[in-house]
Each structure stands twice: as C-alpha cells, then as structure tokens.
Design an enzyme around this catalytic site. Structure first.
Site, PDB file in Angstrom:
ATOM      1  CG  PHE A  41      -2.028   0.922   1.173  1.00 52.05           C
ATOM      2  CD1 PHE A  41      -3.159   0.811   0.571  1.00 52.05           C
ATOM      3  CD2 PHE A  41      -1.814   2.126   1.859  1.00 52.05           C
ATOM      4  CE1 PHE A  41      -4.106   1.575   0.553  1.00 52.05           C
ATOM      5  CE2 PHE A  41      -2.604   3.201   1.668  1.00 52.05           C
ATOM      6  CZ  PHE A  41      -4.017   2.876   1.150  1.00 52.05           C
ATOM      7  CG  ASP A  97      -0.059  -2.083   7.076  1.00 55.62           C
ATOM      8  OD1 ASP A  97      -1.234  -2.385   7.666  1.00 55.62           O
ATOM      9  OD2 ASP A  97      -0.037  -0.964   6.519  1.00 55.62           O
ATOM     10  CE1 TYR A 108      -9.274   2.702   6.914  1.00 59.58           C
ATOM     11  CE2 TYR A 108      -8.437   3.783   8.655  1.00 59.58           C
ATOM     12  CZ  TYR A 108      -8.241   3.595   7.558  1.00 59.58           C
ATOM     13  OH  TYR A 108      -6.872   3.577   6.887  1.00 59.58           O
ATOM     14  CE  LYS A 109      -7.877  -0.090   4.972  1.00 59.33           C
ATOM     15  NZ  LYS A 109      -6.603  -0.095   4.630  1.00 59.33           N
ATOM     16  NE  ARG A 138     -10.158  -2.793  -2.515  1.00 55.74           N
ATOM     17  CZ  ARG A 138      -9.638  -2.375  -1.526  1.00 55.74           C
ATOM     18  NH1 ARG A 138      -8.563  -2.463  -1.134  1.00 55.74           N
ATOM     19  NH2 ARG A 138     -10.136  -1.243  -0.981  1.00 55.74           N
TER      20      ARG A 138
HETATM   21  C1  LIG Z   1      -6.036   0.945   4.461  1.00 54.33           C
HETATM   22  C2  LIG Z   1      -4.338   0.863   4.364  1.00 54.33           C
HETATM   23  C3  LIG Z   1      -3.730   1.911   4.995  1.00 54.33           C
HETATM   24  C4  LIG Z   1      -4.088   3.240   5.757  1.00 54.33           C
HETATM   25  O1  LIG Z   1      -3.348   3.949   6.381  1.00 54.33           O
HETATM   26  P1  LIG Z   1      -3.789   5.293   7.109  1.00 54.33           P
HETATM   27  O2  LIG Z   1      -2.682   5.855   7.505  1.00 54.33           O
HETATM   28  O3  LIG Z   1      -4.746   4.527   8.099  1.00 54.33           O
HETATM   29  O4  LIG Z   1      -4.679   5.817   6.452  1.00 54.33           O
HETATM   30  C5  LIG Z   1      -2.163   1.497   5.318  1.00 54.33           C
HETATM   31  N1  LIG Z   1      -1.437   0.376   4.868  1.00 54.33           N
HETATM   32  C6  LIG Z   1      -2.471  -0.509   4.184  1.00 54.33           C
HETATM   33  C7  LIG Z   1      -1.639  -1.810   3.842  1.00 54.33           C
HETATM   34  C8  LIG Z   1      -3.664  -0.239   4.133  1.00 54.33           C
HETATM   35  O5  LIG Z   1      -4.459  -1.071   3.530  1.00 54.33           O
END
Ligand SMILES: *Cc1c(COP(=O)(O)O)cnc(C)c1O
Length: 421
Positions: free
Chosen positions: A134, A206, A231-232, A380
């Site tokens: 990500f 992560d 939030y997921k 997705r």
């Molecule tokens: C959703 C997601 C994030 C989001 O990061 P935030 O700092 O909470 O916005 C980070 N890493 C991954 C792998 C994600 O899927």
C-alpha cells in the site's frame, strides 16, 4: 443439493441457502445497520456501522461531553481508552496483555515503529518492503529516508515473491503488509518472521486487511512490531484510530521519536523532560480522539463472543462461493480473477480485472452492490464475514451477471470518476 434441472442462477441460490443455514455467525448481521435491498461489499475499506456504536456515539457526545464535560476524562475513563481499546484489539490478533495500544493512523504509527526499529539496528540501514505494498507504507519510509539521510535509512522495495531471497544481513527492518490490498494475497507471518529473525532482521507487520478477519497469532509468530487500522474489518467508523503492537521483549529498549506528552510516564506532572515508563503507553503521542475511540470501543463489542477462527473460515467460504459462482455464471471468461485460487492464500476479498473495471463498479453501485475500484483496472469486492450472508453473495453475482450481459458499463453515466474511488 441442487437438482440437475436447475439453472446456473438457481443452483447458486440453492447453495447460498444451504450455506446460510449452517453459518455459525449468521446472527451477527442483525447487529449492524445495513442498506436495504443492497449488498455492501466494501467492508474492507469502511466497515459497516454496528448499532451499538451508534448508541455510543450519542452517549459520548450528549451525556459525556455535553453533560460531564472535562470530568469525563476520569468519570468515563476517557484517559484509559487507548489501553482498553488496545486490549480489546489484542484479543483479536493473538497478542497477550500490555503490548497493544490504540492511537493515530497507520501512517503515523509506521513512522514511530520504523524509526524505533532502525534505532535498534546500528550498522544496518535497509528497510525492505514489497513494491506493491500500500503506497503509504512506502511513502513513510521515503519520508524517513529524507529525514535521516540514506546513510541511516534506505528503502528497498522488491517483488512480493522475492522477499525471502532479499532477507540479507544489510536489512535492518522488514516492513510487510500481510494481506495485499489489491489481490488479497496473504503472506505467511510465521515463516517470514522466522526467516527474517534468522538474519537478525526486525519485522513490522501491517495488518490493515488482516485485523478483524484473519485468525492472527502475533505472539506465537514472535512478531516484533505491528500496526493496523480500525475502520476496515473492525468497524470503528471513518478515520477511527489505528493500533500499534510492540512485543513485550522490545518494550524496555524501545524509543519512538514522536515522544509526546501522552507517552510520558506521568503526563500530568508536566515535567520539562520526556521520560517513558517503558510500557506500551510510550507509543502514544498527543491527546486521543476520544469520540472516535469511544465509538470504536463500542464497535469492538460485536466481537465479544466471536471466535476468530470461525470468522476466518467464513471469510474463506464467502470468497470461495463467490469465485465458484463466477465460473458457474461464466463470468470468469470476461473478468480475470487476480486473487489467489487457494483459499488458504486469500484474504477476505476478491479482485477482478477488466478494462472497464471502474464503470462496472459504478454500475454495481447503481444496482446497490457496493464494491470499489483500484487503479488501473481492478474491481475489488470485500466480504466482511460478520455481516455478509451467502444470499448477499448470490445477489451480487446475479447483478454482476446482468451488468456484464447487457454491457451496462458502457453507459456514459458510469464513466465519471470522483475524488475517492
Ligand atoms: C488502508 C491501509 C492503510 C491506511 O493507512 P492510514 O494511515 O490509516 O490512512 C495503510 N496500509 C495498508 C496496507 C492499508 O490497506
């Protein structure tokens, strides 16, 4: 068993009924606010609203903030929320007490952990990660690289299937996202952590697409550090705070650079010098976002009597049923599935590619099947086991079939892209 005379669509409905009737988690759906006649397949981006969280939002705003004002820090235990919420999350990720705390976003928490991990590895500079990680994960390393200079931090991003061979003695930190946000591919936490440790590498996991859906065992896997968002799949609400895990064995020699007053051993002594108590609280920085965190605290109640191994089994069953349905309806001829075929290697999502993926996604949304689009051409679909039924999956398949059959995605109205996809 479907009768041999039934149509492919009927077979899918019959199988859905059968699977729903033996679903151990089916009762949980009623604890969520969900769209009527719709199917919400985006719980991997923003989890649905638990009814209990909605009640908590009112209580926190009206009764606590509104009536008790500042007394609420003690009276309603606002000051303890990072720890109490952290411990609720700990149970879901296989972490013993005292190692998990709720605060900030993944991005900010990564900054803290990457810096802290690098500081523990004198003589080593490389932070190894997946090139298809990500973006924020890679961006945060790039930021640290320019802050510390490349003499102290260097990002090396490799193809996900080259991670193992890239675990060499120059590597200080392996930063790996367990579930790929596009394909849903799951990296083997126990194996990678062990291989990294054998070369003296510290590992940050992560858990963005893992927490709340996989049966995680952080302690058993000897994980060093982890971050995740709430939030997921944890359904904490938009922008809800994330979490940090630091293994107990590291807490006494750990120093993160965002040493704000909330991480001080005695924040209300207002001492001019930072000092931590060496507990997980040293990961805190500033004042917690109480309203969000309190809502998250309530949302986590939904998991109270839930066994994560049941959640993970249902996740695999939902995605398998969807992927089988694509074949039954011959949708696999047009849409290419880039998620692993083996359920063991697949997170709770299915990714399909198509040149018109964006417009197909918009057409699905118009038919009340909410999915999302990831550039350049990925559709997705996320399957949150707590509130998605097999009947929901069947409905999504039927609507997708109709859109593909009628080429509805060619309509002009489905080509308009907003800021958030
Ligand atoms: C959703 C997601 C994030 C989001 O990061 P935030 O700092 O909470 O916005 C980070 N890493 C991954 C792998 C994600 O899927």
């Amino acid at each position: 068993m479907p009768s041999p005379k039934s149509s492919p669509a009927q077979q899918i409905d019959q199988q859905a009924q059968q699977l729903d009737s033996t679903d151990k988690l089916s009762a949980l759906k009623s604890q969520f606010e969900l769209p009527e006649n719709g199917v919400y397949l985006d719980g991997n981006s923003l989890g649905a609203l638990p009814i209990i969280a909605k009640q908590r939002a009112l209580e926190t705003v009206e009764l606590q903030w509104g009536r008790d004002l500042i007394a609420s820090w003690n009276k309603h235990h606002w000051i303890d929320l990072p720890i109490t919420v952290g411990e609720k999350i700990a149970r879901l990720i296989g972490a013993g007490v005292g190692q998990t705390i709720c605060c900030d976003s993944i991005s900010v928490n990564l900054f803290k952990l990457i810096c802290a991990a690098l500081a523990k590895q004198p003589g080593r500079t490389t932070v190894l990660s997946q090139v298809d990680n990500f973006p924020t994960d890679l961006y945060m390393v790039q930021g640290i690289e320019s802050l510390l200079s490349q003499e102290r931090c260097q990002l090396k991003s490799v193809n996900a299937n080259n991670i193992e061979q890239s675990l060499t003695e120059e590597v200080a930190v392996l930063l790996v996202t367990q579930v790929n946000y596009r394909t849903g591919y799951i990296h083997d936490m126990a194996k990678l952590t062990k291989l990294a440790h054998a070369k003296g590498i510290l590992v940050i996991w992560d858990l963005a697409h893992s927490a709340g859906v996989l049966d995680l065992k952080l302690d058993d896997c000897q994980v060093d550090f982890a971050v995740g968002c709430s939030y997921k799949y944890l359904n904490g609400g938009p922008g809800a705070p994330g979490f940090i895990y630091v293994a107990k064995r590291h807490l006494s020699h750990f120093k993160q650079p965002l040493s704000g007053w909330m991480g001080h051993s005695q924040p209300f002594q207002f001492s001019p010098t930072f000092e931590s108590d060496k507990s997980i609280s040293q990961c805190l920085t500033g004042t917690p976002a109480i309203i969000s965190m309190s809502i998250l605290d309530a949302a986590l109640e939904v998991f109270t009597a839930v066994d994560m191994s049941d959640v993970m089994s249902k996740s695999k069953a939902l995605t398998s049923f969807f992927m089988q349905g694509l074949k039954t309806l011959k949708l696999d001829q047009e849409l290419t599935c880039i998620s692993p075929q083996s359920a063991e290697l697949r997170g709770s999502q299915v990714a399909l590619t198509h040149p018109y993926a964006f417009a197909i996604c918009q057409a699905l949304i118009a038919h009340k099947v909410v999915a999302d689009f990831r550039a350049p051409e990925v559709l997705r679909l996320g399957f949150a086991p707590l509130y998605i039924s097999f009947e929901n999956v069947a409905t999504a398949l039927h609507r997708l079939k109709k859109i593909m059959q009628n080429k509805e995605y060619l309509k002009a109205e489905f080509q308009q892209q907003g800021k958030v996809t």
